[in-house]
Design an enzyme around this catalytic site. Structure first.
Site, PDB file in Angstrom:
ATOM      1  CE  LYS A  22      -1.685   1.452   4.116  1.00  0.00           C
ATOM      2  NZ  LYS A  22      -1.401   2.963   4.419  1.00  0.00           N
ATOM      3  CG  ASN A  23       2.183   2.690   3.629  1.00  0.00           C
ATOM      4  OD1 ASN A  23       0.965   2.844   3.287  1.00  0.00           O
ATOM      5  ND2 ASN A  23       2.697   2.348   4.829  1.00  0.00           N
ATOM      6  CB  CYS A 116      -4.902   6.126  10.848  1.00  0.00           C
ATOM      7  SG  CYS A 116      -5.268   4.106   9.962  1.00  0.00           S
ATOM      8  NE  ARG A 121      -0.568  10.071  10.252  1.00  0.00           N
ATOM      9  CZ  ARG A 121      -0.990   8.949   9.506  1.00  0.00           C
ATOM     10  NH1 ARG A 121      -2.056   8.549   9.654  1.00  0.00           N
ATOM     11  NH2 ARG A 121       0.070   8.352   8.692  1.00  0.00           N
ATOM     12  CG  ASP A 306       2.902   1.127   9.490  1.00  0.00           C
ATOM     13  OD1 ASP A 306       2.568   2.189  10.289  1.00  0.00           O
ATOM     14  OD2 ASP A 306       3.608   1.569   8.346  1.00  0.00           O
ATOM     15  NE  ARG A 398      -7.433   4.422   5.320  1.00  0.00           N
ATOM     16  CZ  ARG A 398      -6.759   4.743   6.089  1.00  0.00           C
ATOM     17  NH1 ARG A 398      -6.829   4.437   7.354  1.00  0.00           N
ATOM     18  NH2 ARG A 398      -5.432   5.017   5.791  1.00  0.00           N
TER      19      ARG A 398
HETATM   20  N1  EPU Z   1       5.762  14.120  10.980  1.00  0.00           N
HETATM   21  C1  EPU Z   1       5.926  15.568  11.466  1.00  0.00           C
HETATM   22  N2  EPU Z   1       5.645  16.456  10.495  1.00  0.00           N
HETATM   23  C2  EPU Z   1       5.748  16.325   9.212  1.00  0.00           C
HETATM   24  C3  EPU Z   1       5.623  14.777   8.833  1.00  0.00           C
HETATM   25  C4  EPU Z   1       5.578  13.974  10.037  1.00  0.00           C
HETATM   26  O1  EPU Z   1       5.868  15.994  12.631  1.00  0.00           O
HETATM   27  O2  EPU Z   1       5.522  16.979   8.297  1.00  0.00           O
HETATM   28  C5  EPU Z   1       5.796  13.329  12.137  1.00  0.00           C
HETATM   29  C6  EPU Z   1       4.406  12.594  12.436  1.00  0.00           C
HETATM   30  O3  EPU Z   1       3.539  13.134  12.976  1.00  0.00           O
HETATM   31  C7  EPU Z   1       4.973  11.139  12.812  1.00  0.00           C
HETATM   32  C8  EPU Z   1       6.308  11.199  12.275  1.00  0.00           C
HETATM   33  O4  EPU Z   1       6.756  12.170  11.774  1.00  0.00           O
HETATM   34  O5  EPU Z   1       4.762  11.379  14.238  1.00  0.00           O
HETATM   35  C9  EPU Z   1       6.484  10.051  11.262  1.00  0.00           C
HETATM   36  O6  EPU Z   1       5.404  10.517  10.155  1.00  0.00           O
HETATM   37  P1  EPU Z   1       5.872  10.036   8.291  1.00  0.00           P
HETATM   38  O7  EPU Z   1       5.964  11.315   7.684  1.00  0.00           O
HETATM   39  O8  EPU Z   1       7.197   9.457   8.660  1.00  0.00           O
HETATM   40  O9  EPU Z   1       4.448   9.096   8.145  1.00  0.00           O
HETATM   41  P2  EPU Z   1       3.773   9.354   6.988  1.00  0.00           P
HETATM   42  O10 EPU Z   1       4.409   9.783   5.657  1.00  0.00           O
HETATM   43  O11 EPU Z   1       2.533  10.020   7.560  1.00  0.00           O
HETATM   44  C10 EPU Z   1       3.977   6.831   6.272  1.00  0.00           C
HETATM   45  C11 EPU Z   1       3.038   5.653   6.221  1.00  0.00           C
HETATM   46  C12 EPU Z   1       2.471   5.304   7.684  1.00  0.00           C
HETATM   47  C13 EPU Z   1       3.845   4.808   8.517  1.00  0.00           C
HETATM   48  C14 EPU Z   1       4.637   5.858   8.558  1.00  0.00           C
HETATM   49  C15 EPU Z   1       5.985   5.792   9.398  1.00  0.00           C
HETATM   50  C16 EPU Z   1       2.150   5.858   3.796  1.00  0.00           C
HETATM   51  C17 EPU Z   1       0.948   6.219   3.437  1.00  0.00           C
HETATM   52  N3  EPU Z   1       1.983   5.955   5.441  1.00  0.00           N
HETATM   53  O12 EPU Z   1       3.159   7.717   7.056  1.00  0.00           O
HETATM   54  O13 EPU Z   1       1.561   4.036   7.479  1.00  0.00           O
HETATM   55  O14 EPU Z   1       3.169   4.455   9.873  1.00  0.00           O
HETATM   56  O15 EPU Z   1       5.144   6.351   7.199  1.00  0.00           O
HETATM   57  O16 EPU Z   1       6.667   4.603   8.641  1.00  0.00           O
HETATM   58  O17 EPU Z   1       3.203   5.610   3.725  1.00  0.00           O
HETATM   59  C18 EPU Z   1      -0.166   2.401   7.679  1.00  0.00           C
HETATM   60  O18 EPU Z   1       0.258   1.981   6.736  1.00  0.00           O
HETATM   61  O19 EPU Z   1      -1.040   2.127   8.620  1.00  0.00           O
HETATM   62  C19 EPU Z   1       0.634   3.826   8.253  1.00  0.00           C
HETATM   63  C20 EPU Z   1       0.008   4.669   9.004  1.00  0.00           C
END
Ligand code: EPU
Length: 423
Positions: A22-23, A116, A121, A306, A398
């Site tokens: 998915k990611n 989620c 976030r 995850d 999802r």
């Molecule tokens: N963060 C910030 N500011 C930002 C971006 C992130 O503070 O501008 C913080 C977030 O709040 C969080 C941490 O940094 O505490 C990590 O966030 P990251 O940006 O790495 O995660 P993401 O891109 O929102 C993706 C996956 C998530 C997975 C995370 C970490 C996708 C679509 N989602 O999320 O997947 O947990 O990386 O590996 O790629 C899932 O599949 O269930 C899922 C939540």
């Protein structure tokens, strides 16, 4: 409301295939917006988030068609620059369109993304990066408007945290920016490398993916290409946990074992025998799992956030006490309240969960709090004696493609009941 009904207490046995990641699929589909020509993305899982991504692409003016596990996108003539709030609310990764729309149209308007509820976030790292690349940004009442009418330019960006989404947005936006973009402290997840492979196949010049420092040499345009999404390491680990929680013996095919390093170590620590070959992993679980000392979630190559919830469910029946510390998202323990309904013994203190294994779990009626929390409930249901009913399964759908079919193929008893009561 659709639900899953599980008759638990049966060992899972046999083989299953794992879906595409998915990611990986979501940012790759968003990146197709930048390509001149048709892209065919193979091994896209049939899940709600992929459907929502295709809806956004269509709203922006692309054609997006699914044929089995292939999604074909033609972005010729896509001139939309705004994603309406209902589409943004569908999923968190809608924010990945930020870089793609800005790079294509010089302008983007979106609202704060949904997805989620596992933490605040914020998207400050995404916005700061776009600003450094020349975008002007205004934010008002949950709406964000960015413009870069003269195009984006390359620059040096050091991320204060290796955010997966921010790294992806920079890679996509940087691909056609003027000059060279470097990203220090970039995310190193396998899905980052997959996105780089896709973009490079379209003509981008990205090096260093997976290594922490990325270099993106901007090119004039990207062309269409064919790409196959990598296997879903999180779905693979979820089925490993389901096998282990039921004392089962399962081979999971179509995976890349190297993506599961710390996960495999953990299953071994819990007493499972793990064997791998180049494309599969086999879990042979003991009758009684052992506890594990401490799991601390970390960015890749550390233990994935995850996977912590499916593992927590698995450990509720292990002998002894296990501890999980969640360092990435501040609100990822909602599912623990539901696990207690099965008779599990857990305590949560801030970012730490302490799990004391119990000899038996009992089937329960539970509500899915979020995607991976939902996976934890499936696992508890499979490991519990008697019937479990899981509602609000939209969250699970999802990210997991027909989990009831995968579990049934492993001799588990799990059915999906539709809104209207039909199966
Ligand atoms: N963060 C910030 N500011 C930002 C971006 C992130 O503070 O501008 C913080 C977030 O709040 C969080 C941490 O940094 O505490 C990590 O966030 P990251 O940006 O790495 O995660 P993401 O891109 O929102 C993706 C996956 C998530 C997975 C995370 C970490 C996708 C679509 N989602 O999320 O997947 O947990 O990386 O590996 O790629 C899932 O599949 O269930 C899922 C939540």
């Amino acid at each position: 409301m659709s639900s899953y009904v599980i008759e638990g207490g049966r060992r899972l046995l046999g083989e299953c295939e794992v879906q595409g990641a998915k990611n990986s699929a979501l940012p790759i589909l968003a990146a197709t917006l930048l390509c001149d020509g048709k892209c065919s993305v193979h091994n896209c899982p049939d899940i709600l988030d992929v459907g929502a991504t295709c809806d956004i692409l269509r709203h922006l003016g692309c054609t997006a068609e699914r044929n089995g596990h292939t999604v074909s996108v033609d972005s010729q003539g896509a001139s939309g620059f705004e994603i309406p709030e209902p589409l943004m609310r569908e999923m968190r990764s809608s924010v990945i369109f930020l870089g793609a729309i800005l790079a294509r149209n010089g302008r983007v308007r979106l609202s704060t993304p949904g997805g989620c509820e596992i933490g605040l976030r914020p998207i400050d790292l995404h916005l700061d990066a776009m600003k450094k690349m020349g975008a002007k940004i205004s934010e008002e009442y949950g709406h964000i408007e960015c413009s870069a009418h003269d195009g984006l330019h390359g620059t040096n960006i050091t991320l204060s945290f290796p955010s997966v989404g921010a790294t992806e947005n920079i890679m996509i936006a940087g691909s056609t920016a003027k000059g060279i973009t470097t990203v220090v402290n970039a995310a190193r997840e396998p899905e980052i490398s997959d996105l780089a492979d896709f973009l490079n196949c379209c003509g981008a010049r990205i090096s260093g993916a997976g290594q922490g420092t990325l270099t993106i040499e901007g090119v004039k345009k990207l062309s269409g290409c064919e790409h196959t999404v990598i296997p879903d390491r999180i779905a693979a680990a979820t089925y490993m946990a389901a096998a282990a929680a039921t004392g089962g013996h399962v081979r999971i095919d179509n995976i890349i074992p190297a993506h599961l390093g710390p996960v495999i170590d953990l299953f071994e620590e819990a007493g499972c025998r793990i064997t791998t070959d180049c494309k599969s992993v086999t879990v042979a679980a003991p009758k009684l799992l052992g506890s594990v000392k401490m799991i601390r979630t970390m960015p890749y190559p550390g233990f994935p956030t995850d996977i912590h919830s499916p593992i927590a469910a698995m450990l509720t029946k292990a002998k002894g006490t296990s501890v999980i510390i969640e360092t990435i998202f501040e609100n990822r323990f909602k599912y623990t309240g539901e696990l207690v309904r099965f008779g599990a013994k857990l305590r949560v203190d801030g970012r730490m969960a302490v799990i004391e294994g119990v000899p038996v779990l009992h089937g329960a009626r539970v509500i899915t709090p979020d995607l991976r929390g939902g996976a934890a409930l499936m696992i508890a249901g499979l490991a519990a004696e008697g019937e479990t009913v899981i509602t609000d399964i939209k969250h699970i759908e999802r990210g997991y493609e027909s989990p009831e079919k995968t579990i049934s193929g492993l001799s588990g008893l799990m059915r999906r009941i539709d809104n209207d009561g039909s199966e």
